[in-house]
Motif scaffolding. Structure first.
Motif, PDB file in Angstrom:
ATOM      1  N   GLU A  97      30.489 -24.278  16.320  1.00 39.30           N
ATOM      2  CA  GLU A  97      31.026 -24.265  17.788  1.00 39.30           C
ATOM      3  C   GLU A  97      30.289 -22.917  18.259  1.00 39.30           C
ATOM      4  OE1 GLU A  97      34.838 -23.189  20.411  1.00 39.30           O
ATOM      5  OE2 GLU A  97      35.257 -24.130  18.285  1.00 39.30           O
ATOM      6  N   HIS A  98      30.413 -21.754  17.395  1.00 42.75           N
ATOM      7  CA  HIS A  98      30.152 -20.473  17.871  1.00 42.75           C
ATOM      8  C   HIS A  98      28.571 -20.108  17.273  1.00 42.75           C
ATOM      9  CE1 HIS A  98      34.243 -20.079  17.512  1.00 42.75           C
ATOM     10  NE2 HIS A  98      34.049 -19.516  18.737  1.00 42.75           N
ATOM     11  N   ASN A  99      27.793 -21.095  16.763  1.00 35.92           N
ATOM     12  CA  ASN A  99      26.288 -21.069  16.236  1.00 35.92           C
ATOM     13  C   ASN A  99      25.973 -22.248  16.601  1.00 35.92           C
ATOM     14  OD1 ASN A  99      26.362 -18.204  14.805  1.00 35.92           O
ATOM     15  ND2 ASN A  99      28.071 -19.476  14.123  1.00 35.92           N
ATOM     16  N   PRO A 100      25.724 -22.592  18.058  1.00 36.82           N
ATOM     17  CA  PRO A 100      24.937 -24.054  18.082  1.00 36.82           C
ATOM     18  C   PRO A 100      23.621 -24.095  17.922  1.00 36.82           C
ATOM     19  CG  PRO A 100      25.871 -22.891  20.397  1.00 36.82           C
ATOM     20  CD  PRO A 100      26.254 -21.905  19.180  1.00 36.82           C
ATOM     21  N   ALA A 101      22.870 -23.175  18.201  1.00 38.66           N
ATOM     22  CA  ALA A 101      21.333 -23.105  18.034  1.00 38.66           C
ATOM     23  C   ALA A 101      21.145 -23.279  16.329  1.00 38.66           C
ATOM     24  CB  ALA A 101      20.676 -21.844  18.519  1.00 38.66           C
ATOM     25  N   VAL A 102      21.647 -22.455  15.725  1.00 41.53           N
ATOM     26  CA  VAL A 102      21.561 -22.510  14.042  1.00 41.53           C
ATOM     27  C   VAL A 102      22.070 -23.860  13.434  1.00 41.53           C
ATOM     28  CG1 VAL A 102      22.264 -21.454  11.936  1.00 41.53           C
ATOM     29  CG2 VAL A 102      21.687 -20.087  13.984  1.00 41.53           C
ATOM     30  N   TYR A 103      23.173 -24.230  13.992  1.00 45.20           N
ATOM     31  CA  TYR A 103      23.635 -25.558  13.586  1.00 45.20           C
ATOM     32  C   TYR A 103      22.767 -26.624  13.844  1.00 45.20           C
ATOM     33  CZ  TYR A 103      26.932 -29.153  12.423  1.00 45.20           C
ATOM     34  OH  TYR A 103      27.537 -30.352  11.809  1.00 45.20           O
ATOM     35  N   ASP A 104      22.068 -26.525  15.094  1.00 47.39           N
ATOM     36  CA  ASP A 104      21.235 -27.711  15.450  1.00 47.39           C
ATOM     37  C   ASP A 104      20.120 -27.459  14.754  1.00 47.39           C
ATOM     38  OD1 ASP A 104      23.005 -28.751  17.453  1.00 47.39           O
ATOM     39  OD2 ASP A 104      21.862 -27.837  19.114  1.00 47.39           O
ATOM     40  N   ALA A 105      19.627 -26.524  14.649  1.00 45.42           N
ATOM     41  CA  ALA A 105      18.326 -26.123  13.383  1.00 45.42           C
ATOM     42  C   ALA A 105      18.616 -26.681  12.170  1.00 45.42           C
ATOM     43  CB  ALA A 105      17.861 -24.734  13.420  1.00 45.42           C
ATOM     44  N   LEU A 106      19.850 -26.534  11.609  1.00 49.93           N
ATOM     45  CA  LEU A 106      19.959 -26.971  10.239  1.00 49.93           C
ATOM     46  C   LEU A 106      20.273 -28.101  10.000  1.00 49.93           C
ATOM     47  CD1 LEU A 106      22.750 -24.151   9.211  1.00 49.93           C
ATOM     48  CD2 LEU A 106      20.290 -24.706   8.091  1.00 49.93           C
ATOM     49  N   PHE A 107      20.872 -29.054  11.037  1.00 47.99           N
ATOM     50  CA  PHE A 107      21.593 -30.460  10.779  1.00 47.99           C
ATOM     51  C   PHE A 107      20.959 -31.504  12.089  1.00 47.99           C
ATOM     52  CE2 PHE A 107      24.884 -27.710   9.105  1.00 47.99           C
ATOM     53  CZ  PHE A 107      24.686 -28.091   7.791  1.00 47.99           C
ATOM     54  N   GLN A 108      20.468 -31.016  13.152  1.00 50.21           N
ATOM     55  CA  GLN A 108      19.994 -31.879  14.087  1.00 50.21           C
ATOM     56  C   GLN A 108      18.589 -32.193  14.361  1.00 50.21           C
ATOM     57  OE1 GLN A 108      22.787 -33.348  14.399  1.00 50.21           O
ATOM     58  NE2 GLN A 108      23.440 -33.019  16.463  1.00 50.21           N
ATOM     59  N   LEU A 109      17.771 -31.107  13.997  1.00 53.96           N
ATOM     60  CA  LEU A 109      16.431 -31.160  14.175  1.00 53.96           C
ATOM     61  C   LEU A 109      15.725 -31.328  12.974  1.00 53.96           C
ATOM     62  CD1 LEU A 109      15.981 -27.936  16.368  1.00 53.96           C
ATOM     63  CD2 LEU A 109      16.120 -30.376  17.041  1.00 53.96           C
ATOM     64  N   ASP A 110      14.466 -32.215  12.740  1.00 52.86           N
ATOM     65  CA  ASP A 110      13.758 -32.260  11.682  1.00 52.86           C
ATOM     66  C   ASP A 110      13.069 -31.157  11.259  1.00 52.86           C
ATOM     67  OD1 ASP A 110      12.591 -33.346   9.335  1.00 52.86           O
ATOM     68  OD2 ASP A 110      11.441 -35.105  10.610  1.00 52.86           O
ATOM     69  N   GLY A 111      13.358 -30.379  10.396  1.00 53.36           N
ATOM     70  CA  GLY A 111      12.582 -29.169   9.869  1.00 53.36           C
ATOM     71  C   GLY A 111      11.721 -29.482   8.771  1.00 53.36           C
ATOM     72  N   GLY A 112      11.975 -30.628   8.276  1.00 52.52           N
ATOM     73  CA  GLY A 112      10.899 -31.102   7.142  1.00 52.52           C
ATOM     74  C   GLY A 112      11.443 -30.648   5.747  1.00 52.52           C
ATOM     75  N   LEU A 113      12.792 -30.378   5.876  1.00 53.62           N
ATOM     76  CA  LEU A 113      13.508 -29.738   4.624  1.00 53.62           C
ATOM     77  C   LEU A 113      13.890 -31.038   3.756  1.00 53.62           C
ATOM     78  CD1 LEU A 113      15.473 -26.624   5.979  1.00 53.62           C
ATOM     79  CD2 LEU A 113      13.171 -26.826   4.822  1.00 53.62           C
ATOM     80  N   ALA A 114      13.843 -30.776   2.396  1.00 56.27           N
ATOM     81  CA  ALA A 114      14.393 -31.789   1.529  1.00 56.27           C
ATOM     82  C   ALA A 114      15.583 -31.594   1.430  1.00 56.27           C
ATOM     83  CB  ALA A 114      13.485 -32.022   0.393  1.00 56.27           C
ATOM     84  N   TYR A 115      16.716 -32.743   1.706  1.00 54.68           N
ATOM     85  CA  TYR A 115      18.065 -32.433   1.337  1.00 54.68           C
ATOM     86  C   TYR A 115      18.345 -33.324   0.021  1.00 54.68           C
ATOM     87  CZ  TYR A 115      19.212 -29.861   5.750  1.00 54.68           C
ATOM     88  OH  TYR A 115      19.175 -29.261   6.590  1.00 54.68           O
ATOM     89  N   ALA A 116      19.020 -32.961  -0.867  1.00 56.43           N
ATOM     90  CA  ALA A 116      19.619 -33.655  -1.900  1.00 56.43           C
ATOM     91  C   ALA A 116      18.588 -34.150  -2.777  1.00 56.43           C
ATOM     92  CB  ALA A 116      20.300 -34.847  -1.326  1.00 56.43           C
ATOM     93  N   GLN A 117      17.386 -33.418  -2.870  1.00 57.22           N
ATOM     94  CA  GLN A 117      16.228 -33.399  -3.826  1.00 57.22           C
ATOM     95  C   GLN A 117      15.989 -32.214  -4.843  1.00 57.22           C
ATOM     96  OE1 GLN A 117      14.639 -36.599  -3.318  1.00 57.22           O
ATOM     97  NE2 GLN A 117      16.094 -36.889  -1.770  1.00 57.22           N
ATOM     98  N   GLU A 118      15.095 -32.590  -5.509  1.00 55.84           N
ATOM     99  CA  GLU A 118      15.121 -31.331  -6.763  1.00 55.84           C
ATOM    100  C   GLU A 118      14.242 -30.298  -5.981  1.00 55.84           C
ATOM    101  OE1 GLU A 118      12.894 -32.425 -10.368  1.00 55.84           O
ATOM    102  OE2 GLU A 118      14.066 -34.078 -10.554  1.00 55.84           O
ATOM    103  N   ASP A 119      13.468 -30.617  -5.040  1.00 53.07           N
ATOM    104  CA  ASP A 119      12.889 -29.698  -4.060  1.00 53.07           C
ATOM    105  C   ASP A 119      13.501 -29.072  -2.979  1.00 53.07           C
ATOM    106  OD1 ASP A 119      12.309 -31.913  -2.691  1.00 53.07           O
ATOM    107  OD2 ASP A 119      10.399 -31.259  -2.368  1.00 53.07           O
TER     108      ASP A 119
END
Length: 117
Positions: free
Chosen positions: A27-49
């Protein structure tokens, strides 16, 4: 999340504190939250890398939630389901699709129904 959970006195209070901290951050950090969880930043989740900061964030959830996953439930899977529920609440709340007055009852219901405490 770790700080919020560390101030609680019981497993149930820790899970509720973690949930509130997660939702408050969204709620208080919407831009950061969106960057982490809504936008495709190309980060691998739940992977070795997966980058270490992402692994650490999941570990913070797992540390608190593993003790309430229940018998026969894999703690990592339980953590993913709980996180997904929090993400849904955060996303729908921020979009104005959930009644703000029911925010706390939703947290209580989530903790009561999912956490084995």
């Amino acid at each position: 999340m770790r700080a919020a959970a560390s101030r609680a006195n019981s497993p149930r209070e820790r899970v509720a504190a973690l949930a509130r901290a997660y939702l408050d951050f969204a709620e208080h950090n919407p831009a950061v939250y969106d960057a982490l969880f809504q936008l495709d930043g190309g980060l691998a989740y739940a992977q070795e890398d997966t980058p270490e900061p992402l692994k650490d964030a999941f570990a913070a959830l797992l540390e608190c939630l593993a003790e309430v996953a229940g018998d026969g439930v894999h703690p990592g899977t339980f953590t993913e389901v709980f996180w997904a529920a929090l993400h849904g609440l955060a996303t729908l709340s921020r979009a104005g699709r959930l009644l703000p007055a029911d925010a706390e009852p939703r947290v209580e219901l989530l903790v009561d129904r999912l956490a084995m405490v």
